[in-house]
Design a protein around this motif. Structure first.
Motif, PDB file in Angstrom:
ATOM      1  N   GLN A 100       0.835  -1.201   0.000  1.00 28.53           N
ATOM      2  CA  GLN A 100       0.000   0.000   0.000  1.00 28.53           C
ATOM      3  C   GLN A 100       0.870   1.251   0.000  1.00 28.53           C
ATOM      4  O   GLN A 100       2.041   1.216   0.381  1.00 28.53           O
ATOM      5  N   HIS A 101       0.275   2.380  -0.411  1.00 29.73           N
ATOM      6  CA  HIS A 101       1.021   3.624  -0.539  1.00 29.73           C
ATOM      7  C   HIS A 101       1.714   4.037   0.758  1.00 29.73           C
ATOM      8  O   HIS A 101       2.780   4.623   0.732  1.00 29.73           O
ATOM      9  N   ARG A 102       1.121   3.743   1.884  1.00 30.42           N
ATOM     10  CA  ARG A 102       1.676   4.184   3.165  1.00 30.42           C
ATOM     11  C   ARG A 102       2.783   3.272   3.686  1.00 30.42           C
ATOM     12  O   ARG A 102       3.456   3.611   4.649  1.00 30.42           O
ATOM     13  N   ASP A 103       2.972   2.106   3.075  1.00 30.58           N
ATOM     14  CA  ASP A 103       3.936   1.132   3.575  1.00 30.58           C
ATOM     15  C   ASP A 103       5.366   1.514   3.202  1.00 30.58           C
ATOM     16  O   ASP A 103       5.630   2.022   2.115  1.00 30.58           O
ATOM     17  N   LYS A 104       6.292   1.221   4.105  1.00 27.12           N
ATOM     18  CA  LYS A 104       7.698   1.533   3.908  1.00 27.12           C
ATOM     19  C   LYS A 104       8.275   0.758   2.720  1.00 27.12           C
ATOM     20  O   LYS A 104       9.035   1.310   1.919  1.00 27.12           O
ATOM     21  N   ASP A 105       7.907  -0.527   2.611  1.00 26.19           N
ATOM     22  CA  ASP A 105       8.395  -1.346   1.492  1.00 26.19           C
ATOM     23  C   ASP A 105       8.025  -0.723   0.152  1.00 26.19           C
ATOM     24  O   ASP A 105       8.836  -0.682  -0.776  1.00 26.19           O
ATOM     25  N   PHE A 106       6.793  -0.249   0.065  1.00 27.51           N
ATOM     26  CA  PHE A 106       6.308   0.336  -1.179  1.00 27.51           C
ATOM     27  C   PHE A 106       7.086   1.607  -1.521  1.00 27.51           C
ATOM     28  O   PHE A 106       7.541   1.798  -2.647  1.00 27.51           O
ATOM     29  N   ARG A 107       7.253   2.494  -0.542  1.00 27.21           N
ATOM     30  CA  ARG A 107       7.956   3.759  -0.791  1.00 27.21           C
ATOM     31  C   ARG A 107       9.420   3.514  -1.178  1.00 27.21           C
ATOM     32  O   ARG A 107       9.958   4.198  -2.050  1.00 27.21           O
ATOM     33  N   GLU A 108      10.056   2.530  -0.548  1.00 27.47           N
ATOM     34  CA  GLU A 108      11.443   2.213  -0.886  1.00 27.47           C
ATOM     35  C   GLU A 108      11.566   1.663  -2.305  1.00 27.47           C
ATOM     36  O   GLU A 108      12.473   2.038  -3.047  1.00 27.47           O
ATOM     37  N   LEU A 109      10.645   0.761  -2.674  1.00 27.50           N
ATOM     38  CA  LEU A 109      10.693   0.192  -4.021  1.00 27.50           C
ATOM     39  C   LEU A 109      10.425   1.268  -5.077  1.00 27.50           C
ATOM     40  O   LEU A 109      11.068   1.276  -6.134  1.00 27.50           O
ATOM     41  N   LEU A 110       9.495   2.189  -4.802  1.00 29.82           N
ATOM     42  CA  LEU A 110       9.255   3.308  -5.725  1.00 29.82           C
ATOM     43  C   LEU A 110      10.547   4.082  -5.954  1.00 29.82           C
ATOM     44  O   LEU A 110      10.887   4.428  -7.090  1.00 29.82           O
ATOM     45  N   ARG A 111      11.255   4.371  -4.874  1.00 32.29           N
ATOM     46  CA  ARG A 111      12.502   5.125  -4.957  1.00 32.29           C
ATOM     47  C   ARG A 111      13.565   4.333  -5.734  1.00 32.29           C
ATOM     48  O   ARG A 111      14.284   4.892  -6.567  1.00 32.29           O
ATOM     49  N   ASN A 112      13.659   3.032  -5.477  1.00 33.79           N
ATOM     50  CA  ASN A 112      14.694   2.205  -6.116  1.00 33.79           C
ATOM     51  C   ASN A 112      14.516   2.095  -7.625  1.00 33.79           C
ATOM     52  O   ASN A 112      15.507   2.071  -8.358  1.00 33.79           O
ATOM     53  N   VAL A 113      13.272   1.974  -8.083  1.00 31.35           N
ATOM     54  CA  VAL A 113      13.038   1.821  -9.533  1.00 31.35           C
ATOM     55  C   VAL A 113      12.701   3.152 -10.203  1.00 31.35           C
ATOM     56  O   VAL A 113      12.397   3.189 -11.382  1.00 31.35           O
ATOM     57  N   ASN A 114      12.741   4.234  -9.416  1.00 33.39           N
ATOM     58  CA  ASN A 114      12.467   5.577  -9.936  1.00 33.39           C
ATOM     59  C   ASN A 114      11.068   5.684 -10.542  1.00 33.39           C
ATOM     60  O   ASN A 114      10.884   6.222 -11.632  1.00 33.39           O
TER      61      ASN A 114
END
Length: 152
Positions: free
Chosen positions: A82-96
C-alpha cells in the motif's frame, strides 16, 4: 497503442526494472476517471487509463506501469504494497517510479459549474441562496413568514 502492446510493455518493464516476470494481464480500462492505473488485488491484473496515453504519451504510461508493478510485485511477495507502507515507498525510490500520475482533467470546462438560485422575502428582503430550485408557493420566510420571490 492497444492491449497487446500494453501487455508486452508491462512484461518488458517488469523484467528490466524488477528482474521478475509479470504473469498476469495488463489492459486499458476506459472507465477509469481520476487515476492513471490500478492494480487489482484479487486477479493480480493491471488496468491503465487510456486517457493518460492520449494526453501525455508513452513516457507517462511507463511511469504508471512502474508504479502499478511496485504494487504487484510487493503484493505477490507478501510485503507491504500500500502507498503508506515503507516497502512500497522504498521500491518506488529504487526503480524511480512516480508516486502520482499527471492530472487527467483536460480543462475546467469538464467540471460542471453549480447553478445557484437566490430567493428574497417580499416583506423583510432576507436572502436565501439554494442549489436546488424550490416552489415559492410552498415555502415562506423563516424570519417573518412572508412570501418568497426568485431573483433573476
Amino acid at each position: 497503442m492497444d492491449n497487446e502492446e500494453l501487455q508486452q510493455l508491462v512484461c518488458q518493464i517488469s523484467l528490466e526494472s524488477f528482474q521478475k516476470p509479470f504473469m498476469h494481464q495488463a489492459y486499458f480500462n476506459g472507465r477509469l476517471r481520476s487515476t492513471g492505473g490500478r492494480y487489482l488485488l484479487q486477479s493480480h491484473n493491471i488496468e491503465i487509463n487510456p486517457k493518460a496515453y492520449e494526453l501525455y504519451g508513452l513516457k507517462e504510461i511507463q511511469g504508471i506501469v512502474l508504479h502499478e508493478l511496485c504494487h504487484y510485485h510487493l503484493h505477490i511477495e507478501g510485503k507491504g504494497y500500500q502507498h503508506r507502507d515503507k516497502d512500497f515507498r522504498e521500491l518506488l525510490r529504487n526503480v524511480n517510479a512516480p508516486r502520482f500520475c499527471s492530472t487527467l482533467h483536460t480543462s475546467k470546462s469538464s467540471t460542471k459549474k453549480q447553478r445557484r438560485y437566490t430567493y428574497t422575502c417580499v416583506n423583510c428582503q432576507r436572502l436565501y441562496v439554494r442549489k436546488i430550485k424550490m416552489n415559492v408557493e410552498k415555502y415562506c420566510c423563516s424570519k417573518c413568514l412572508g412570501g418568497l420571490k426568485l431573483l433573476e
